[in-house]
Design an enzyme around this catalytic site. Structure first.
Site, PDB file in Angstrom:
ATOM      1  N   CYS A  33       1.400  -7.730   4.037  1.00 46.52           N
ATOM      2  CA  CYS A  33       1.810  -7.339   5.539  1.00 46.52           C
ATOM      3  C   CYS A  33       0.919  -8.050   6.823  1.00 46.52           C
ATOM      4  O   CYS A  33       1.437  -7.820   7.863  1.00 46.52           O
ATOM      5  CB  CYS A  33       2.209  -5.830   5.909  1.00 46.52           C
ATOM      6  SG  CYS A  33       0.702  -4.728   5.922  1.00 46.52           S
ATOM      7  N   ASP A  35      -1.617  -6.408   7.782  1.00 47.69           N
ATOM      8  CA  ASP A  35      -2.307  -5.160   8.519  1.00 47.69           C
ATOM      9  C   ASP A  35      -3.768  -5.292   7.932  1.00 47.69           C
ATOM     10  O   ASP A  35      -4.096  -5.586   6.891  1.00 47.69           O
ATOM     11  CB  ASP A  35      -1.476  -3.867   8.214  1.00 47.69           C
ATOM     12  CG  ASP A  35      -0.266  -3.788   8.760  1.00 47.69           C
ATOM     13  OD1 ASP A  35      -0.221  -4.656   9.687  1.00 47.69           O
ATOM     14  OD2 ASP A  35       0.635  -2.745   8.472  1.00 47.69           O
ATOM     15  N   CYS A  58       0.509   0.129   9.828  1.00 49.14           N
ATOM     16  CA  CYS A  58       1.621   1.078   9.854  1.00 49.14           C
ATOM     17  C   CYS A  58       1.400   2.593   9.684  1.00 49.14           C
ATOM     18  O   CYS A  58       0.208   2.978   9.510  1.00 49.14           O
ATOM     19  CB  CYS A  58       2.757   0.616   8.833  1.00 49.14           C
ATOM     20  SG  CYS A  58       2.152   1.284   7.277  1.00 49.14           S
ATOM     21  N   CYS A 102       0.465  -0.145   1.111  1.00 48.45           N
ATOM     22  CA  CYS A 102      -0.091   0.347   2.343  1.00 48.45           C
ATOM     23  C   CYS A 102      -1.368   1.109   1.974  1.00 48.45           C
ATOM     24  O   CYS A 102      -2.522   0.997   2.661  1.00 48.45           O
ATOM     25  CB  CYS A 102       0.515   0.987   3.494  1.00 48.45           C
ATOM     26  SG  CYS A 102       2.268   0.661   3.743  1.00 48.45           S
TER      27      CYS A 102
END
Ligand code: FES
Length: 126
Positions: A33, A35, A58, A102
């Site tokens: 993603c 991030d 996130c 994540c």
């Protein structure tokens, strides 16, 4: 969809911030993603005496970083290196499958910060 523990660590993340003159810093990006997470370590006698993180990511990334820092605080370097993203997710009572990626950020950032610490040790012992 998120456990109460995930929501708690997302709303009130522990150990957020920076450490001045850290002994190790690790920054990683999530390939999925984009991030980013940064981890700062203070190490004394092979033990993580303080840890802080900053996450540009996130909610699940913030919650897992928060939990991961809590899990490795006070631990030896070897114990911290053994921490897996699965253990972090379990400690949060699970993450939705689409959010498991994540949790990898925290594990990798801690490992990168320890590697940074170790490489600095090598330089200063020369
Ligand atoms: Fe990027 Fe969760 S969507 S870390």
């Amino acid at each position: 969809m998120y456990s109460e523990k995930v929501m708690d660590h997302f709303m009130n993340p522990r150990n957020v911030g920076e450490i001045e003159n850290p002994d190790g810093v690790g920054q990683v990006g999530n390939a999925k993603c984009g991030d980013i997470m940064k981890i700062y370590l203070k190490i004394e006698d092979n033990r993580i005496v303080d840890i802080k993180f900053k996450t540009f990511g996130c909610g699940a990334a913030i919650a897992t970083s928060s939990m991961a820092t809590e899990l490795v605080k006070g631990k030896t370097i070897e114990e911290a290196l053994a921490l897996t993203n699965k253990a972090v997710a379990d400690a949060l009572d699970g993450l939705p499958p689409v959010k498991m990626h994540c949790s990898i950020l925290a594990e990798e950032a801690i490992k990168a910060a320890i590697e940074d610490y170790r490489s600095k040790q090598l330089v200063s012992s020369k």
